[in-house]
Design a protein around this motif. Structure first.
Motif, PDB file in Angstrom:
ATOM      1  N   HIS A   1       0.828  -1.200   0.000  1.00  0.00           N
ATOM      2  CA  HIS A   1       0.000   0.000   0.000  1.00  0.00           C
ATOM      3  C   HIS A   1       0.867   1.257   0.000  1.00  0.00           C
ATOM      4  O   HIS A   1       1.961   1.261   0.559  1.00  0.00           O
TER       5      HIS A   1
ATOM      6  N   CYS B   1      -5.330   3.840   0.788  1.00  0.00           N
ATOM      7  CA  CYS B   1      -6.642   3.414   0.293  1.00  0.00           C
ATOM      8  C   CYS B   1      -7.684   3.356   1.409  1.00  0.00           C
ATOM      9  O   CYS B   1      -8.842   3.086   1.157  1.00  0.00           O
TER      10      CYS B   1
ATOM     11  N   CYS C   1      -1.491  -2.311  -4.443  1.00  0.00           N
ATOM     12  CA  CYS C   1      -2.902  -2.155  -4.106  1.00  0.00           C
ATOM     13  C   CYS C   1      -3.591  -1.327  -5.198  1.00  0.00           C
ATOM     14  O   CYS C   1      -3.195  -0.199  -5.476  1.00  0.00           O
ATOM     15  N   LYS C   2      -4.626  -1.893  -5.801  1.00  0.00           N
ATOM     16  CA  LYS C   2      -5.312  -1.193  -6.893  1.00  0.00           C
ATOM     17  C   LYS C   2      -6.008   0.071  -6.412  1.00  0.00           C
ATOM     18  O   LYS C   2      -6.061   1.062  -7.137  1.00  0.00           O
ATOM     19  N   LEU C   3      -6.533   0.051  -5.189  1.00  0.00           N
ATOM     20  CA  LEU C   3      -7.181   1.252  -4.662  1.00  0.00           C
ATOM     21  C   LEU C   3      -6.168   2.369  -4.403  1.00  0.00           C
ATOM     22  O   LEU C   3      -6.442   3.532  -4.685  1.00  0.00           O
ATOM     23  N   CYS C   4      -5.017   2.027  -3.881  1.00  0.00           N
ATOM     24  CA  CYS C   4      -3.971   3.026  -3.658  1.00  0.00           C
ATOM     25  C   CYS C   4      -3.484   3.602  -4.981  1.00  0.00           C
ATOM     26  O   CYS C   4      -3.241   4.804  -5.096  1.00  0.00           O
TER      27      CYS C   4
ATOM     28  N   ARG D   1      -5.078   3.962  -7.834  1.00  0.00           N
ATOM     29  CA  ARG D   1      -5.988   4.853  -8.555  1.00  0.00           C
ATOM     30  C   ARG D   1      -6.547   5.975  -7.680  1.00  0.00           C
ATOM     31  O   ARG D   1      -7.241   6.848  -8.171  1.00  0.00           O
ATOM     32  N   GLY D   2      -6.211   5.958  -6.388  1.00  0.00           N
ATOM     33  CA  GLY D   2      -6.711   6.982  -5.476  1.00  0.00           C
ATOM     34  C   GLY D   2      -5.881   8.243  -5.519  1.00  0.00           C
ATOM     35  O   GLY D   2      -4.863   8.336  -6.201  1.00  0.00           O
TER      36      GLY D   2
END
Length: 119
Positions: A39, A57, A78-81, A83-84
């Motif tokens: 992350h 994220c 981490c995909k959320l991190c 694209r965030g």
């Protein structure tokens, strides 16, 4: 208390934990336990006005167990991190919008707190 004695007060303990975490995570990403996902780090408010590293994220870290967070130089996975808006070094709430907290409503008299009559 001498200058070399440890500060065993609550404030001293919190400062020590926050300082150690800041040193460990400076310029690093993080992993939670041994899950394998890396992350981005953001700094989240903690007790006593201090900040601790947290996943950008906002994935939950049960109980703020600082020892469950491990610094790593590995790239973020981490995909959320990814694209965030967080990213390394982001501050918690940096993208937070202000709320309009005017609860008096149109035409209502504002409520004022009582004043002290000492003196």
């Amino acid at each position: 208390m001498s200058a070399s004695a440890p500060d065993d007060s609550l404030a001293g303990v919190l400062a020590s934990v926050a300082s150690a975490a800041a040193t460990r995570f400076r310029g690093r990403n993080l992993m939670i336990r041994t899950r394998g996902t890396v992350h981005a780090v953001m700094w989240a408010p903690w007790m006593g006005g201090w900040e601790l590293p947290a996943p950008a994220c906002h994935v939950g870290v049960f109980g703020w167990v600082v020892d469950d967070l491990h610094p790593t130089a590995d790239p973020v996975t981490c995909k959320l991190c990814l694209r965030g808006n967080g990213g390394a070094g982001a501050r918690a709430g940096a993208q937070q919008l202000a709320l309009d907290l005017d609860t008096a409503g149109a035409g209502a008299e504002p409520v004022t707190p009582p004043t002290s009559s000492s003196g």
